[in-house]
Write an enzyme that holds these catalytic residues in place. Structure first.
Site, PDB file in Angstrom:
ATOM      1  N   CYS A   2       0.849  -1.187   0.000  1.00 52.70           N
ATOM      2  CA  CYS A   2       0.000   0.000   0.000  1.00 52.70           C
ATOM      3  C   CYS A   2       0.887   1.240   0.000  1.00 52.70           C
ATOM      4  CB  CYS A   2      -0.952   0.098   1.175  1.00 52.70           C
ATOM      5  SG  CYS A   2      -2.134  -1.240   1.284  1.00 52.70           S
ATOM      6  N   ARG A  27       4.252  -0.463  -4.636  1.00 51.24           N
ATOM      7  CA  ARG A  27       3.906  -0.917  -3.291  1.00 51.24           C
ATOM      8  C   ARG A  27       2.590  -1.684  -3.246  1.00 51.24           C
ATOM      9  NH1 ARG A  27       6.799   1.562   0.720  1.00 51.24           N
ATOM     10  NH2 ARG A  27       5.194   1.027   2.210  1.00 51.24           N
ATOM     11  N   TRP A  75      -2.637  -2.800  -1.740  1.00 51.37           N
ATOM     12  CA  TRP A  75      -2.256  -4.213  -1.824  1.00 51.37           C
ATOM     13  C   TRP A  75      -3.109  -4.894  -0.766  1.00 51.37           C
ATOM     14  CZ3 TRP A  75      -0.044  -7.987   1.339  1.00 51.37           C
ATOM     15  CH2 TRP A  75       0.512  -9.101   0.687  1.00 51.37           C
ATOM     16  N   ASN A 100      -1.917   2.477   5.551  1.00 50.44           N
ATOM     17  CA  ASN A 100      -0.990   1.423   5.130  1.00 50.44           C
ATOM     18  C   ASN A 100      -0.660   0.633   6.389  1.00 50.44           C
ATOM     19  OD1 ASN A 100       1.248  -0.058   4.334  1.00 50.44           O
ATOM     20  ND2 ASN A 100       2.603   1.710   4.177  1.00 50.44           N
ATOM     21  N   GLY A 101      -0.761  -0.699   6.312  1.00 48.94           N
ATOM     22  CA  GLY A 101      -0.467  -1.520   7.491  1.00 48.94           C
ATOM     23  C   GLY A 101      -1.653  -2.394   7.854  1.00 48.94           C
ATOM     24  N   GLU A 482      17.876 -18.057  -5.650  1.00 48.25           N
ATOM     25  CA  GLU A 482      17.502 -16.720  -6.112  1.00 48.25           C
ATOM     26  C   GLU A 482      17.051 -16.761  -7.581  1.00 48.25           C
ATOM     27  OE1 GLU A 482      16.725 -14.051  -4.866  1.00 48.25           O
ATOM     28  OE2 GLU A 482      16.981 -12.542  -6.418  1.00 48.25           O
ATOM     29  N   LYS A 486      13.391 -15.569  -8.844  1.00 52.16           N
ATOM     30  CA  LYS A 486      13.169 -14.570  -9.903  1.00 52.16           C
ATOM     31  C   LYS A 486      12.206 -15.120 -10.943  1.00 52.16           C
ATOM     32  CE  LYS A 486      14.176 -11.658  -8.544  1.00 52.16           C
ATOM     33  NZ  LYS A 486      14.801 -11.439  -7.293  1.00 52.16           N
ATOM     34  N   GLU A 489       8.634 -15.371  -9.581  1.00 47.32           N
ATOM     35  CA  GLU A 489       8.045 -14.051  -9.301  1.00 47.32           C
ATOM     36  C   GLU A 489       7.507 -13.389 -10.559  1.00 47.32           C
ATOM     37  OE1 GLU A 489      10.192 -11.531  -5.804  1.00 47.32           O
ATOM     38  OE2 GLU A 489      11.517 -12.128  -7.424  1.00 47.32           O
ATOM     39  N   HIS A 505      17.948 -37.541  -4.400  1.00 50.20           N
ATOM     40  CA  HIS A 505      17.133 -37.851  -3.234  1.00 50.20           C
ATOM     41  C   HIS A 505      15.681 -37.407  -3.423  1.00 50.20           C
ATOM     42  CE1 HIS A 505      20.623 -39.210  -1.077  1.00 50.20           C
ATOM     43  NE2 HIS A 505      21.250 -38.089  -1.369  1.00 50.20           N
ATOM     44  N   LYS A 604       6.420  -4.621  -3.426  1.00 53.28           N
ATOM     45  CA  LYS A 604       7.852  -4.381  -3.265  1.00 53.28           C
ATOM     46  C   LYS A 604       8.250  -4.356  -1.801  1.00 53.28           C
ATOM     47  CE  LYS A 604      11.885  -3.133  -4.775  1.00 53.28           C
ATOM     48  NZ  LYS A 604      12.616  -4.258  -5.356  1.00 53.28           N
TER      49      LYS A 604
HETATM   50  C1  G6P Z   1       9.306  -8.445  -0.888  1.00 52.61           C
HETATM   51  C2  G6P Z   1       9.937  -8.059  -2.201  1.00 52.61           C
HETATM   52  C3  G6P Z   1      11.238  -8.834  -2.383  1.00 52.61           C
HETATM   53  C4  G6P Z   1      12.160  -8.566  -1.207  1.00 52.61           C
HETATM   54  C5  G6P Z   1      11.486  -8.887   0.129  1.00 52.61           C
HETATM   55  C6  G6P Z   1      12.306  -8.373   1.310  1.00 52.61           C
HETATM   56  O1  G6P Z   1       8.903  -9.757  -0.913  1.00 52.61           O
HETATM   57  O2  G6P Z   1       9.053  -8.332  -3.279  1.00 52.61           O
HETATM   58  O3  G6P Z   1      11.869  -8.418  -3.579  1.00 52.61           O
HETATM   59  O4  G6P Z   1      13.311  -9.349  -1.334  1.00 52.61           O
HETATM   60  O5  G6P Z   1      10.219  -8.218   0.202  1.00 52.61           O
HETATM   61  O6  G6P Z   1      12.372  -6.966   1.241  1.00 52.61           O
HETATM   62  P1  G6P Z   1      13.521  -6.103   1.855  1.00 52.61           P
HETATM   63  O7  G6P Z   1      13.136  -4.686   1.524  1.00 52.61           O
HETATM   64  O8  G6P Z   1      13.495  -6.346   3.351  1.00 52.61           O
HETATM   65  O9  G6P Z   1      14.805  -6.516   1.263  1.00 52.61           O
END
Ligand code: G6P
Length: 609
Positions: A2, A27, A75, A100-101, A482, A486, A489, A505, A604
């Protein structure tokens, strides 16, 4: 998670708020809304389901006009994405609020308010705030006093923006657990979840502290009160990154722009931190000189991509600095009994510095007897930075794409600096050639990014697939994790990562011609073992995509595609091998036509638990 933007200006605020929402869309982007007080003191509100563009279209048909207003991009947490659940929420025509929250005690509050006759029109937790404020206004309080009174009864995390016809031209903001900054304009004042939202109108910001309530009034008046209601002064800071960060420039997506910014931002992260003899310890804050020699263990806590950076750092810290290291996701760490050996350094990693679980873990750790806390973070002035003993800022600049790229590689760079700093103060010597190689890292990154066309040609093989398997060994297992993150996501392909030795395994059962297998194969001591694992995949008809050091004897052939990366110091390989995986995911997502910068259901900055 948000985004909030608010303005009190000497001009119509609709354009300022709309531009702010576009910049905050990373956000959250399932619905958006705006409320403005017009010159007659009447509250106007427009809301729309979907992205900010839908709200923009609504405003084009039916504009709002006035000198003060609040806006929000959502969001969803409580209640599905819908126009009724979109913010701002109102209590009749008494006031409008954006939030927000999460208000954790909203159910009890809603029951109480319903009992008093308040009618709810949404499923959100936010609407209780609107009615609680209305109750205070009816009891004769002004808007500031009403927000202060209501804030005391809210459990959970919030940033709020409120306007009311009872006080034309005034906006009240409050923060507890969710970010909120005040933008200082010329006879204008603003609020936002992130300074980026306001760079078109100011570069001067006040970062509110936990519990602060702020009153913005015409003429740019800004009055801040702490959690006890005392008037306080907070410093005004100038935002250093400039407004270019908020635009895509010539790139099709923010993610691609951010991938290509990596040489520059890694160079910025290294700048001033490498002396002739090695890493400069004072780069970690004045107390690091005294604290670092005492460190005997390291605990690292983070979420998402940042957690993967921590997993890589474990290999570095144990191998080069000889320090036992534990790495854990913040949402698990904070809910268990943690045994903390003496002289343990607590490290949090976060791009935003506002991730709720990481922040909560830091607060939890403070009572657990750690030697000190260190935040490796990309946002100066963020909660994590302010609440940690030591800070190392990554210099990635604002990252807009929801899938983290440059924030990750700058975190890795910072973690390697941390490893070498700890090693140095404890009397160790940096591995041969590593300091020189680090200086050349930005250039090495540029050379890998130049392989983009070849990587793009790999992407076609993935567009029709539903699953993918990533393999790595040692410090490249987290890089495989990672890579899988990616891909899922942004392309929505189900992807998993395994340490290659675990293949037989279980996951080998999944391998057939429909399961592409991506392997990270630098030229390290585990290479021979990895090659055997790859044979196991080929023998089952699996299609292999191997990212390998140019010196590795590994032939491409039927069902095996190989991309050669320049040879690099072993310690730097995890950083370089991240890059082709970022580009691969990017190109697959583009081929699939997904929303690369704002993938579905994600946000984000996750400022809720
Ligand atoms: C969200 C974002 C990720 C990020 C994670 C942690 O899930 O989409 O890209 O890695 O939060 O965020 P931070 O700001 O703590 O690195």
């Amino acid at each position: 998670m948000c985004g909030i933007v608010a303005a009190v200006a000497g001009r119509n605020v609709q354009g300022i708020l709309l531009e702010g929402l576009k910049r905050l869309e990373y956000r959250g982007y399932d619905s958006a809304g705006m409320a403005v007080l017009d010159s007659a003191g009447t509250l106007g509100r427009r809301r729309a389901l979907g992205k900010v563009a839908a709200l923009e279209a609504r405003l084009a048909e039916s504009p709002l006009g006035g000198h003060s207003g609040i806006a929000h991009t959502r969001w969803a947490t409580h209640g599905k994405p819908s126009e009724a659940n979109a913010h701002p929420h109102q209590s009749g025509d008494d006031l409008a609020v954006v939030h927000n929250g999460i208000i954790e005690n909203f159910e009890a509050l809603r029951r109480e308010l319903r009992g008093e006759g308040f009618v709810f029109t949404s499923e959100t937790d936010t609407e209780v705030v609107a009615h609680l404020l209305a109750r205070q206004l009816r009891d004769g309080k002004d808007l500031l006093a009403a927000v202060q009174a209501v804030a005391g009864g809210l459990d959970g995390a919030y940033a709020l923006g409120v306007i009311s016809p009872s006080e034309p031209g005034v906006v009240i903001g409050a923060r507890q657990g969710s970010p909120l900054v005040v933008g200082v304009g010329i006879e204008e004042a603003f609020l936002a979840s992130d300074p980026l939202a306001l760079l078109q109108v100011t570069d001067r910001f006040i970062y509110l502290e936990e519990g602060d309530v702020v009153r913005l009034a015409p003429g740019g008046e800004i009055a801040i009160f702490d959690a006890r209601g005392q008037a306080v002064e907070r410093p005004v800071r100038v935002f250093e990154h400039g407004d270019g960060a908020a635009s895509k420039g010539d790139y099709r997506h923010f993610m691609l722009k951010e991938i290509h910014e990596q040489p520059a931002v890694i160079a910025a992260t290294l700048e001033g931190r490498l002396g002739a003899e090695g890493v400069l310890v004072n780069g970690f804050g004045s107390e690091a000189q005294a604290l670092f020699p005492q460190v005997r263990q390291v605990h690292i806590v983070a979420c998402g991509t940042s957690y993967h950076a921590g997993l890589v750092a474990r290999y570095w810290l144990e191998r080069y600095a000889g320090l036992p290291t534990q790495v854990e996701v913040a949402s698990e760490y904070r809910y268990r009994r943690v045994v903390v050996p003496e002289n343990t350094l607590f490290v949090t990693l976060s791009q935003s510095g506002e991730t709720a679980d990481t922040l909560a873990a830091l607060r939890f750790a403070k009572d657990n007897g750690y030697l000190a806390s260190l935040a490796i973070c990309n946002v100066p002035g963020s909660s994590l930075v302010r609440e940690s003993d030591l800070t190392l800022l990554t210099q990635a600049g604002p990252e807009i794409g929801v899938a983290s790229t440059k924030a990750f590689t700058t975190q890795l760079t910072a973690l390697l600096l941390l490893t070498l700093a700890l090693q140095r103060v404890q009397g160790g010597e940096a591995p041969a050639g590593l300091i020189e190689a680090l200086r050349g890292l930005p250039e090495a990154v540029t050379r890998v990014l130049a392989l983009d066309d070849e990587i793009e040609s790999f992407a076609e093989a993935f567009a029709e697939k539903h699953h993918a398997l990533f393999l790595g060994r040692g410090a490249h297992y987290p890089i495989a994790l990672e890579g899988a993150l990616k891909l899922k996501e942004i392309s929505y392909i189900h992807a998993e990562a395994y340490p290659a030795g675990e293949l037989k395994h279980g996951p080998l059962a999944l391998v057939d011609s429909e399961m592409p297998v991506i392997s990270v194969a630098p030229n390290d001591e585990l290479l021979d073992k990895l090659k055997s694992n790859l044979q196991e995949v080929r023998a089952r008809g699996g299609e292999l995509f191997v990212f390998a050091d140019e010196s590795v004897a590994l032939e491409a052939g039927e069902g095996v595609r190989v991309l050669r990366l320049p040879a690099v110091h072993e310690a730097l390989a995890p950083i370089l091998y991240t890059l082709p995986l970022q580009l691969l995911s990017y190109h697959v997502a583009v081929l699939k036509g997904t929303d690369v910068d704002q993938p579905r259901n994600l946000a984000k900055s996750v400022t809720v638990e």
